[in-house]
Design a protein around this motif. Sequence first.
Motif, PDB file in Angstrom:
ATOM      1  N   PHE A 122       0.839  -1.206   0.000  1.00  0.00           N
ATOM      2  CA  PHE A 122       0.000   0.000   0.000  1.00  0.00           C
ATOM      3  C   PHE A 122       0.873   1.255   0.000  1.00  0.00           C
ATOM      4  CE2 PHE A 122      -3.941  -2.205   1.736  1.00  0.00           C
ATOM      5  CZ  PHE A 122      -4.730  -1.880   0.647  1.00  0.00           C
ATOM      6  N   VAL A 123       1.941   1.238   0.779  1.00  0.00           N
ATOM      7  CA  VAL A 123       2.843   2.400   0.845  1.00  0.00           C
ATOM      8  C   VAL A 123       3.520   2.634  -0.501  1.00  0.00           C
ATOM      9  CG1 VAL A 123       4.955   3.297   1.893  1.00  0.00           C
ATOM     10  CG2 VAL A 123       3.238   2.185   3.323  1.00  0.00           C
ATOM     11  N   VAL A 124       4.015   1.561  -1.115  1.00  0.00           N
ATOM     12  CA  VAL A 124       4.677   1.684  -2.419  1.00  0.00           C
ATOM     13  C   VAL A 124       3.694   2.176  -3.476  1.00  0.00           C
ATOM     14  CG1 VAL A 124       5.777   0.375  -4.277  1.00  0.00           C
ATOM     15  CG2 VAL A 124       6.420  -0.053  -1.904  1.00  0.00           C
ATOM     16  N   GLN A 125       2.433   1.801  -3.339  1.00  0.00           N
ATOM     17  CA  GLN A 125       1.400   2.249  -4.282  1.00  0.00           C
ATOM     18  C   GLN A 125       1.022   3.713  -4.082  1.00  0.00           C
ATOM     19  OE1 GLN A 125       1.358   0.182  -6.847  1.00  0.00           O
ATOM     20  NE2 GLN A 125      -0.821  -0.249  -6.841  1.00  0.00           N
ATOM     21  N   GLY A 126       1.606   4.352  -3.101  1.00  0.00           N
ATOM     22  CA  GLY A 126       1.358   5.779  -2.893  1.00  0.00           C
ATOM     23  C   GLY A 126       0.040   6.089  -2.229  1.00  0.00           C
ATOM     24  N   LEU A 127      -0.525   5.150  -1.483  1.00  0.00           N
ATOM     25  CA  LEU A 127      -1.811   5.381  -0.837  1.00  0.00           C
ATOM     26  C   LEU A 127      -1.599   6.120   0.468  1.00  0.00           C
ATOM     27  CD1 LEU A 127      -4.755   4.495  -1.579  1.00  0.00           C
ATOM     28  CD2 LEU A 127      -4.544   2.839   0.266  1.00  0.00           C
ATOM     29  N   ARG A 128      -2.278   7.245   0.622  1.00  0.00           N
ATOM     30  CA  ARG A 128      -2.171   8.034   1.849  1.00  0.00           C
ATOM     31  C   ARG A 128      -3.430   8.883   2.001  1.00  0.00           C
ATOM     32  NH1 ARG A 128       1.667   9.674  -1.649  1.00  0.00           N
ATOM     33  NH2 ARG A 128       3.248   8.673  -0.363  1.00  0.00           N
ATOM     34  N   PRO A 129      -3.698   9.381   3.212  1.00  0.00           N
ATOM     35  CA  PRO A 129      -4.876  10.238   3.410  1.00  0.00           C
ATOM     36  C   PRO A 129      -4.802  11.523   2.595  1.00  0.00           C
ATOM     37  CG  PRO A 129      -4.019   9.439   5.513  1.00  0.00           C
ATOM     38  CD  PRO A 129      -2.995   9.098   4.469  1.00  0.00           C
ATOM     39  N   ARG A 130      -5.951  12.197   2.480  1.00  0.00           N
ATOM     40  CA  ARG A 130      -5.997  13.395   1.649  1.00  0.00           C
ATOM     41  C   ARG A 130      -5.296  14.573   2.293  1.00  0.00           C
ATOM     42  NH1 ARG A 130      -9.187  17.930   1.031  1.00  0.00           N
ATOM     43  NH2 ARG A 130     -10.486  17.345   2.805  1.00  0.00           N
ATOM     44  N   THR A 131      -5.547  14.823   3.587  1.00  0.00           N
ATOM     45  CA  THR A 131      -4.997  16.006   4.241  1.00  0.00           C
ATOM     46  C   THR A 131      -3.619  15.725   4.831  1.00  0.00           C
ATOM     47  OG1 THR A 131      -6.131  15.420   6.307  1.00  0.00           O
ATOM     48  CG2 THR A 131      -7.295  16.861   4.774  1.00  0.00           C
ATOM     49  N   TRP A 132      -2.818  16.765   4.969  1.00  0.00           N
ATOM     50  CA  TRP A 132      -1.434  16.581   5.412  1.00  0.00           C
ATOM     51  C   TRP A 132      -1.362  16.130   6.862  1.00  0.00           C
ATOM     52  CZ3 TRP A 132       0.388  19.266   9.567  1.00  0.00           C
ATOM     53  CH2 TRP A 132      -0.306  20.416   9.938  1.00  0.00           C
ATOM     54  N   TRP A 133      -2.304  16.609   7.720  1.00  0.00           N
ATOM     55  CA  TRP A 133      -2.216  16.208   9.121  1.00  0.00           C
ATOM     56  C   TRP A 133      -2.624  14.736   9.305  1.00  0.00           C
ATOM     57  CZ3 TRP A 133      -5.603  19.960   7.319  1.00  0.00           C
ATOM     58  CH2 TRP A 133      -6.963  19.621   7.285  1.00  0.00           C
ATOM     59  N   GLU A 134      -3.579  14.271   8.496  1.00  0.00           N
ATOM     60  CA  GLU A 134      -3.910  12.850   8.523  1.00  0.00           C
ATOM     61  C   GLU A 134      -2.754  12.026   7.962  1.00  0.00           C
ATOM     62  OE1 GLU A 134      -8.753  12.739   7.963  1.00  0.00           O
ATOM     63  OE2 GLU A 134      -7.492  13.008   6.189  1.00  0.00           O
ATOM     64  N   ALA A 135      -2.102  12.557   6.948  1.00  0.00           N
ATOM     65  CA  ALA A 135      -0.969  11.844   6.346  1.00  0.00           C
ATOM     66  C   ALA A 135       0.174  11.688   7.334  1.00  0.00           C
ATOM     67  CB  ALA A 135      -0.497  12.583   5.093  1.00  0.00           C
ATOM     68  N   GLU A 136       0.435  12.726   8.137  1.00  0.00           N
ATOM     69  CA  GLU A 136       1.501  12.641   9.134  1.00  0.00           C
ATOM     70  C   GLU A 136       1.178  11.586  10.185  1.00  0.00           C
ATOM     71  OE1 GLU A 136       4.513  14.024   9.435  1.00  0.00           O
ATOM     72  OE2 GLU A 136       4.221  14.782   7.409  1.00  0.00           O
ATOM     73  N   ARG A 137      -0.080  11.570  10.632  1.00  0.00           N
ATOM     74  CA  ARG A 137      -0.482  10.576  11.628  1.00  0.00           C
ATOM     75  C   ARG A 137      -0.398   9.169  11.050  1.00  0.00           C
ATOM     76  NH1 ARG A 137      -6.584  10.897  13.371  1.00  0.00           N
ATOM     77  NH2 ARG A 137      -6.750  10.110  11.240  1.00  0.00           N
ATOM     78  N   ALA A 138      -0.842   9.020   9.791  1.00  0.00           N
ATOM     79  CA  ALA A 138      -0.803   7.711   9.137  1.00  0.00           C
ATOM     80  C   ALA A 138       0.632   7.254   8.927  1.00  0.00           C
ATOM     81  CB  ALA A 138      -1.535   7.780   7.802  1.00  0.00           C
ATOM     82  N   LYS A 139       1.528   8.194   8.572  1.00  0.00           N
ATOM     83  CA  LYS A 139       2.934   7.844   8.361  1.00  0.00           C
ATOM     84  C   LYS A 139       3.563   7.324   9.639  1.00  0.00           C
ATOM     85  CE  LYS A 139       7.267   9.817   6.621  1.00  0.00           C
ATOM     86  NZ  LYS A 139       7.908  11.053   6.092  1.00  0.00           N
ATOM     87  N   LYS A 140       3.245   7.964  10.744  1.00  0.00           N
ATOM     88  CA  LYS A 140       3.776   7.524  12.027  1.00  0.00           C
ATOM     89  C   LYS A 140       3.219   6.152  12.399  1.00  0.00           C
ATOM     90  CE  LYS A 140       4.067   8.860  16.907  1.00  0.00           C
ATOM     91  NZ  LYS A 140       3.690   9.892  17.924  1.00  0.00           N
ATOM     92  N   GLY A 141       1.899   5.972  12.212  1.00  0.00           N
ATOM     93  CA  GLY A 141       1.283   4.683  12.522  1.00  0.00           C
ATOM     94  C   GLY A 141       1.820   3.570  11.647  1.00  0.00           C
ATOM     95  N   THR A 142       2.039   3.867  10.371  1.00  0.00           N
ATOM     96  CA  THR A 142       2.580   2.857   9.455  1.00  0.00           C
ATOM     97  C   THR A 142       3.984   2.447   9.864  1.00  0.00           C
ATOM     98  OG1 THR A 142       1.256   3.724   7.619  1.00  0.00           O
ATOM     99  CG2 THR A 142       3.174   2.389   7.053  1.00  0.00           C
ATOM    100  N   ARG A 143       4.800   3.431  10.241  1.00  0.00           N
ATOM    101  CA  ARG A 143       6.170   3.131  10.659  1.00  0.00           C
ATOM    102  C   ARG A 143       6.167   2.218  11.888  1.00  0.00           C
ATOM    103  NH1 ARG A 143       7.634   7.944  11.758  1.00  0.00           N
ATOM    104  NH2 ARG A 143       8.238   8.485   9.635  1.00  0.00           N
ATOM    105  N   ILE A 144       5.298   2.533  12.847  1.00  0.00           N
ATOM    106  CA  ILE A 144       5.220   1.715  14.061  1.00  0.00           C
ATOM    107  C   ILE A 144       4.744   0.302  13.729  1.00  0.00           C
ATOM    108  CG2 ILE A 144       3.998   1.430  16.257  1.00  0.00           C
ATOM    109  CD1 ILE A 144       3.933   4.489  16.476  1.00  0.00           C
ATOM    110  N   ALA A 145       3.734   0.206  12.852  1.00  0.00           N
ATOM    111  CA  ALA A 145       3.189  -1.106  12.491  1.00  0.00           C
ATOM    112  C   ALA A 145       4.231  -1.959  11.772  1.00  0.00           C
ATOM    113  CB  ALA A 145       1.956  -0.927  11.617  1.00  0.00           C
ATOM    114  N   VAL A 146       4.941  -1.361  10.816  1.00  0.00           N
ATOM    115  CA  VAL A 146       5.950  -2.111  10.068  1.00  0.00           C
ATOM    116  C   VAL A 146       7.053  -2.599  10.992  1.00  0.00           C
ATOM    117  CG1 VAL A 146       7.755  -1.912   8.322  1.00  0.00           C
ATOM    118  CG2 VAL A 146       5.476  -1.012   7.860  1.00  0.00           C
TER     119      VAL A 146
END
Length: 331
Positions: free
Chosen positions: A287-311
């Motif tokens: 999903f990350v390689v496919q460039g999938l991310r939330p629309r807004t930048w603040w959601e994207a930052e939260r998602a990036k942090k959550g993804t890093r922790i999950a991985v």
Amino acid sequence: MSLRLIEIIVSGESAAAINGLPSVEHVLGRWDTELGDGQRMVRILVNSDKAEAMLDDLEGRFSTQPGFRVMLLPVEATLPRPSDSATDKTKNNARLQSRISREEIYNDVTQGANVSRVYLAQVVIATVVAAVGLMRDDNAVIIGAMVIAPLLGPNMSLCLATTLGDTKLAIESLKANAVGLAVALCVSLVVGLLFTYDTDIPSIRSRTNVSGGDILLALASGCAGVLAFTSGAPSALIGVMVAVALLPPFVVFGLLLASGDYVAARGALMLVSTNVICVNLSGVLTFVVQGLRPRTWWEAERAKKGTRIAVLTWLALLLVLAVLIYNGTDV
């Protein structure tokens, strides 16, 4: 490249503002229809990989307006075909990843996180069929069980929830996974108690230990599942791959518990754990390689942090299991 028709309902005054959106350069065609009461329907034809940018622009520009609505429709074909110059224009700024829009993926994936009667029935039937196939050492029957098993949805929705930082969807996905596995365990235990079978047959014993091939299968299954959803391709056959990685070893776990062979049952549970970790790890990364991310930048930052922790969590768990497997330690 497949096409999408975007239908937008906005006020007549706002319809002209669509021409100023950044993504309008990718539009292959536009048609306006007056609806009355000052509302207008604007239909826009785009390539499927450009739909997400258009949807994001529309939501960012018009979402606060009363009566605003966007509908996304797949287009099987259109005549006349889009001109080469129009399609070339959309390719000039094309992403390296070619996928359908975030909204389409979300709608498709989240349906698999629902614990419904159909979902439970499919789990029960798939478990019974898999148990019979394992006890008979019949691979054809086991494959038939994989066709029925609905395990792709909850795992893909968990990967998507992780990538987008969607806590609610993650909880629903975990619930669907837990319920599905609990039902499969109960059914396999009942089958194991009711029938007599040889626990040393190859189809059962082969699923009591973890090999490098099992890890590769699970990693490939998670990746293939995500690619099926992001490309808009039918996911039924990919679901078989995920089911192969998850359901048979879990049914073996239940059968061996029922037979009292707890040592071999722990080996089957280790295989299930490894497969769950690998499917979700490769799914999130895809999903990350496919460039999938939330629309807004603040959601994207939260998602990036959550993804890093999950991985990192999945990698750590996989490393622990790898050490246990290498040392031949039971869990």
